[in-house]
Write a protein that holds these residues in place. Structure first.
Motif, PDB file in Angstrom:
ATOM      1  N   ALA A 288       0.836  -1.200   0.000  1.00 58.04           N
ATOM      2  CA  ALA A 288       0.000   0.000   0.000  1.00 58.04           C
ATOM      3  C   ALA A 288       0.874   1.255   0.000  1.00 58.04           C
ATOM      4  O   ALA A 288       0.599   2.233  -0.708  1.00 58.04           O
ATOM      5  N   TYR A 289       1.932   1.200   0.778  1.00 56.35           N
ATOM      6  CA  TYR A 289       2.888   2.324   0.833  1.00 56.35           C
ATOM      7  C   TYR A 289       3.435   2.607  -0.576  1.00 56.35           C
ATOM      8  O   TYR A 289       3.496   3.751  -1.029  1.00 56.35           O
ATOM      9  N   TYR A 290       3.774   1.531  -1.255  1.00 58.27           N
ATOM     10  CA  TYR A 290       4.348   1.640  -2.602  1.00 58.27           C
ATOM     11  C   TYR A 290       3.318   2.143  -3.605  1.00 58.27           C
ATOM     12  O   TYR A 290       3.572   3.078  -4.373  1.00 58.27           O
ATOM     13  N   THR A 291       2.122   1.525  -3.589  1.00 56.79           N
ATOM     14  CA  THR A 291       1.099   1.882  -4.580  1.00 56.79           C
ATOM     15  C   THR A 291       0.680   3.342  -4.428  1.00 56.79           C
ATOM     16  O   THR A 291       0.438   4.036  -5.422  1.00 56.79           O
ATOM     17  N   LEU A 292       0.578   3.797  -3.171  1.00 54.73           N
ATOM     18  CA  LEU A 292       0.171   5.183  -2.915  1.00 54.73           C
ATOM     19  C   LEU A 292       1.340   6.159  -3.077  1.00 54.73           C
ATOM     20  O   LEU A 292       1.175   7.357  -2.905  1.00 54.73           O
ATOM     21  N   PRO A 318      -8.382  -3.895  -3.943  1.00 54.65           N
ATOM     22  CA  PRO A 318      -8.415  -3.360  -5.308  1.00 54.65           C
ATOM     23  C   PRO A 318      -8.036  -1.890  -5.409  1.00 54.65           C
ATOM     24  O   PRO A 318      -7.846  -1.384  -6.526  1.00 54.65           O
ATOM     25  N   GLY A 319      -7.922  -1.195  -4.263  1.00 57.04           N
ATOM     26  CA  GLY A 319      -7.656   0.236  -4.333  1.00 57.04           C
ATOM     27  C   GLY A 319      -6.205   0.607  -4.125  1.00 57.04           C
ATOM     28  O   GLY A 319      -5.595   1.294  -4.951  1.00 57.04           O
ATOM     29  N   THR A 320      -5.640   0.126  -3.028  1.00 55.95           N
ATOM     30  CA  THR A 320      -4.328   0.644  -2.644  1.00 55.95           C
ATOM     31  C   THR A 320      -3.217  -0.400  -2.638  1.00 55.95           C
ATOM     32  O   THR A 320      -2.061  -0.049  -2.389  1.00 55.95           O
ATOM     33  N   SER A 321      -3.563  -1.671  -2.888  1.00 56.86           N
ATOM     34  CA  SER A 321      -2.505  -2.679  -2.885  1.00 56.86           C
ATOM     35  C   SER A 321      -2.941  -3.913  -3.673  1.00 56.86           C
ATOM     36  O   SER A 321      -3.299  -4.935  -3.096  1.00 56.86           O
ATOM     37  N   PRO A 322      -2.920  -3.817  -5.004  1.00 59.87           N
ATOM     38  CA  PRO A 322      -3.337  -4.978  -5.806  1.00 59.87           C
ATOM     39  C   PRO A 322      -2.250  -6.054  -5.858  1.00 59.87           C
ATOM     40  O   PRO A 322      -2.040  -6.686  -6.892  1.00 59.87           O
ATOM     41  N   ALA A 323      -1.595  -6.271  -4.761  1.00 61.13           N
ATOM     42  CA  ALA A 323      -0.443  -7.176  -4.684  1.00 61.13           C
ATOM     43  C   ALA A 323      -0.901  -8.607  -4.455  1.00 61.13           C
ATOM     44  O   ALA A 323      -1.739  -8.862  -3.598  1.00 61.13           O
ATOM     45  N   LEU A 324      -0.336  -9.537  -5.207  1.00 57.58           N
ATOM     46  CA  LEU A 324      -0.689 -10.948  -5.032  1.00 57.58           C
ATOM     47  C   LEU A 324       0.546 -11.798  -4.784  1.00 57.58           C
ATOM     48  O   LEU A 324       0.564 -12.974  -5.117  1.00 57.58           O
ATOM     49  N   SER A 325       1.567 -11.197  -4.208  1.00 56.46           N
ATOM     50  CA  SER A 325       2.780 -11.953  -3.884  1.00 56.46           C
ATOM     51  C   SER A 325       3.319 -11.529  -2.524  1.00 56.46           C
ATOM     52  O   SER A 325       3.766 -10.390  -2.350  1.00 56.46           O
ATOM     53  N   LEU A 326       3.284 -12.468  -1.583  1.00 58.06           N
ATOM     54  CA  LEU A 326       3.845 -12.162  -0.264  1.00 58.06           C
ATOM     55  C   LEU A 326       5.371 -12.142  -0.331  1.00 58.06           C
ATOM     56  O   LEU A 326       6.021 -11.425   0.437  1.00 58.06           O
TER      57      LEU A 326
END
Ligand code: DI6
Ligand code: FE
Length: 408
Positions: A288-292, A318-326
């Motif tokens: 989220a930090y990265y996406t924002l 879907p808004g601030t962290s569309p990340a799918l890899s831990l």
């Protein structure tokens, strides 16, 4: 998706392993009836386990099954359009105020039926599982009415059963004000506390309760009201705290014995001290930090100095962290937040398990725990953070079964 019943049993003696926490040692793990019975140096293996069916680890590094302790995995639609708006200069708060943001995912989630949500979330879950995730938290918060929150939580439960993965559900009815309650925040929170939460808890759909405590979401007083309702039902709480500003949410959550405070970019010294005293986990969300394109770092040094356990999670939403890899979050936690590699590994295992109240069953390889562990084609632990976009996974043992990879 292969049915869980077709996954081979992981029972036997796993050898040729190197624990990420002690990579120099030739280690072995004994598993019977889906439970870890023994782990340690191969040379110290008790005779009673020597005859178990062999599984050759081939020199792989082994970690506990990963735990993704903060996700919003079940929702309708996606919001790439808002991402593009932000690229063009709009802030997250501006997008939210223009009718986008969380509320646009609420519309899409309400329109989708349970099977559609299940199919969409399944595809995302499969991505996370392919990184070695063995337990995951899934929040509601895109329904914002009793029926639609129930639908999200039911999908979360179904995902756990279909994939043989531990799912902890978190009720996040206080995520955003639904449009039909515009200007009536107090009434909505009353509804969350007096109607939605008790009903969903009675249906066994709620393992914990969360609130988005923020200028663009709910106040400190509203947060406390929800916490009290959770307490009355015997449910643990956690909090989206100090992401965009210092609201004092972390200290409040800690006073209520919160499992975790999450985001915490703007966490104060007082908040850290309260978390330390309460044993509350700090959940770091670098995606989220990265996406924002945030620039306000969470107070990592102070958390470390205070001994507050730090977890790392995808915050998939879907808004601030569309990340799918831990695994990618491990990389980001190290590069962006300057966690050490052992800290980041603990952050996606032992501390993440604790953030979900799962410390007795997940996040460690220890006798008596269900067999959840992952074999990696890596030579040294620093590689967990070094590579990104590479898939080093070799074998996943999840809930006592070989869920991914060959057994020898
Ligand atoms: N904090 C977040 O990062 C997500 N929710 C929250 O409370 C954002 C959710 C969204 O934008 O859809
Ligand atoms: Fe979140």
């Amino acid at each position: 998706m292969k049915p869980v019943s077709t996954h081979p049993s992981a029972d036997g003696l796993w050898t040729g392993l190197r624990r990420a926490s002690a990579p120099e040692e030739d280690a072995a793990i004994a598993v019977t009836q889906g439970t870890i019975r023994w782990v340690g140096a191969r040379s110290a293996l008790p005779a009673e386990f020597a005859g178990l069916a062999p599984h050759a680890g081939g020199g792989a590094l082994v970690t506990p099954g990963l735990v993704d302790c903060h996700t919003h995995l079940v929702y309708g639609g996606q919001r790439a359009n808002e991402f593009a708006m932000r690229l063009a200069g709009a802030t997250y708060e501006e997008v939210a105020k223009a009718g986008g943001g969380i509320v646009s995912s609420v519309r899409a989630t309400r329109e989708a039926d349970e099977d559609t949500l299940f199919a969409q979330a399944s595809a995302r879950l499969e991505q996370l599982l392919a990184d070695g995730v063995c337990a995951i938290e899934i929040k509601s918060g895109y329904g914002l009415s009793l029926a639609h929150e129930r639908k999200q939580l039911r999908v979360a439960r179904r995902l756990g059963e279909a994939y043989g993965v531990t799912v902890r559900t978190t009720f996040l009815g206080a995520h955003a004000l639904p449009p039909e309650y515009a200007g009536r925040s107090a009434e909505y929170i009353d509804r969350v506390c007096n109607e939605m939460l008790p009903a969903l808890a009675a249906e066994g759909l709620v393992d914990a309760v969360d609130v988005f405590c923020e200028r663009i979401a709910f106040s400190l007083a509203e947060t406390e009201q929800v916490f009290k309702a959770a307490k009355a039902l015997g449910l643990p709480v956690k909090l989206h705290a100090e992401q965009l500003s210092d609201m004092g949410g972390a200290a409040l959550a800690a006073r209520h014995g919160a499992l975790s405070c999450d985001h915490i970019e703007h966490l104060s010294a007082e908040g850290i001290e309260a978390m330390r005293r309460a044993g509350t986990v700090a959940v770091l969300l670098p995606g989220a930090y990265y996406t924002l394109r945030d620039t306000h770092l969470p107070p990592i040094d102070a958390l470390r100095a205070a001994g507050v356990p730090m977890a790392v999670s995808t915050d998939h939403n879907p808004g601030t962290s569309p990340a799918l890899s831990l695994l990618l979050m491990i990389n980001m936690a190290c590069t962006l937040f300057r966690l050490t590699v052992p800290e980041a590994l603990d952050g996606v295992t032992v501390h993440a398990a604790r953030a979900l109240g799962l410390q007795d069953t997940h996040g460690a390889i220890a006798p008596g725990m269900p067999a959840n562990f992952v074999l990696w084609n890596l030579r040294e632990p620093a590689e967990f953070a070094y590579w990104f976009g590479q898939q080093p996974l070799r074998t996943v043992v999840r809930q006592g079964r070989i869920a991914i990879g060959a057994s020898q």
